[in-house]
Design an enzyme around this catalytic site. Structure first.
Site, mmCIF file in Angstrom:
data_model
loop_
_atom_site.group_PDB
_atom_site.id
_atom_site.type_symbol
_atom_site.label_atom_id
_atom_site.label_comp_id
_atom_site.label_asym_id
_atom_site.label_seq_id
_atom_site.Cartn_x
_atom_site.Cartn_y
_atom_site.Cartn_z
ATOM 1 N N HIS A 53 0.783 -1.231 0.000
ATOM 2 C CA HIS A 53 0.000 0.000 0.000
ATOM 3 C C HIS A 53 0.818 1.286 0.000
ATOM 4 O O HIS A 53 0.548 2.210 -0.769
ATOM 5 C CB HIS A 53 -0.915 0.021 1.231
ATOM 6 C CG HIS A 53 -1.840 -1.146 1.321
ATOM 7 N ND1 HIS A 53 -3.069 -1.174 0.692
ATOM 8 C CD2 HIS A 53 -1.720 -2.338 1.964
ATOM 9 C CE1 HIS A 53 -3.667 -2.329 0.944
ATOM 10 N NE2 HIS A 53 -2.862 -3.051 1.712
ATOM 11 N N ASP A 54 1.771 1.402 0.907
ATOM 12 C CA ASP A 54 2.381 2.698 1.210
ATOM 13 C C ASP A 54 3.175 3.330 0.065
ATOM 14 O O ASP A 54 3.194 4.563 -0.056
ATOM 15 C CB ASP A 54 3.279 2.580 2.440
ATOM 16 C CG ASP A 54 2.490 2.280 3.704
ATOM 17 O OD1 ASP A 54 1.312 2.678 3.779
ATOM 18 O OD2 ASP A 54 3.054 1.644 4.617
#
Length: 319
Positions: A247-248
């Site tokens: 995600h990040d």
């Protein structure tokens, strides 16, 4: 010129990818790393951040954040990220000395030192930034811009049925941050699940990470490869197949480049009282609240180009 960036993260396999990416970009100066309780407890996160900062050769101060959320008990995700936070990876002992300031104080000091220049990245729960706002309410005007990985807008959650992890760990903190940053000169950029889950690592990316570790001999490349293997195993056990949502990095990539995604304005708030929906990020698409937009929501991600940019950055720096 370099872009000063402060990263608040609960490292975490995908956080480690984002930190590595930022450390490998020559136009970035990581001015601080705040360890946030989330994926694992704050002490494990802090060990990870100290070790990664040393191995990535960044001079950024690394501060330990709050041990738990503002109100509720801390929940962690050892099944997702492993008991130490980095899956199968074994970190070497670190000689890096932690910064004695609290995570909240590091936010405040960094913003005051570079008013209008510092970019803030929240890649974990919002606890430390919420506490920093109590020290310095002017933070929304001191930062150049805030970028957040969190939430799910009209999208299923990954923690509760409608809640995303970073928001669900500390909903009160997220609500306070979004409310405070409604007064920011530039709206924060929110990277919700429907955007971040498009950055999908499959077997080809897992193999590329393994080859990068072998070819480069860089200790962080090995950590990322071993972490990814755990992440794949978790996603498969969770019924999603042999892959991993990382995600990040897309939030960090967009914060730095402004590329590989677009945004749209939206009024967003956090549900605090719902018996079934606590921690949900509610987006007022129809304008029923009568509030102006307070965030820019990441959308229309170009996942293949973003993945190539991410992995290519690491390969260029380490091989």
């Amino acid at each position: 010129m370099t872009l000063p960036v402060l990263v608040d993260c609960d490292t975490g396999i995908d956080d480690a990818f984002a930190l590595s990416y930022l450390a490998c970009r020559p136009e970035v100066h990581v001015t601080g790393i705040v360890s946030s309780a989330g994926n694992v407890d704050v002490h494990a996160v802090h060990r990870n951040n100290l070790a990664l900062a040393e191995l990535l050769r960044t001079d950024a101060p690394v501060s330990r954040g709050a041990e738990g959320p503002l109100i509720q008990e801390l929940m962690t995700a050892a099944d997702t990220h492993g008991p130490g936070g980095l899956g199968h990876a074994a970190l070497p002992p670190s000689g890096r000395i932690e910064d004695p300031r609290s995570g909240a104080q590091l936010w405040v000091d960094a913003a005051r030192q570079q008013p209008g220049e510092l970019v803030g990245l929240v890649l974990g729960p919002h606890t430390n930034l919420a506490l920093a706002l109590e020290i310095e309410p002017e933070l929304p005007r001191l930062l150049k811009r805030l970028h957040i990985m969190g939430g799910a807008i009209n999208h299923r959650g990954n923690t509760g049925p409608t809640s995303e992890w970073n928001i669900a760990v500390d909903p009160e903190a997220a609500q306070r941050v979004l409310a405070a940053f409604s007064a920011a000169p530039r709206r924060p950029v929110l990277g919700p699940l429907e955007a971040t889950e498009t950055l999908r690592f499959e077997q080809a990316e897992l193999e590329r990470a393994r080859q990068l570790a072998e070819r480069s001999g860089h200790p962080v490349a090995a950590i990322l490869a071993d972490g990814l293997r755990w992440y794949f195993e978790f996603h498969e056990a969770d019924g999603l197949g042999w892959m991993a949502h990382v995600h990040d990095p897309i939030v960090a990539i967009h914060a730095l480049t402004g590329q590989f995604a677009s945004t749209y304005p939206l009024a967003v708030d956090v549900e605090l009282a719902g018996t079934l929906t606590r921690g949900q990020t509610v987006g007022d698409v129809l304008g029923r609240w009568g509030r102006p937009p307070n965030v820019e929501v990441l959308t229309a991600v170009q996942p293949h180009a973003a993945l190539e940019h991410l992995i290519g950055t690491l390969e260029t720096a380490w091989v």
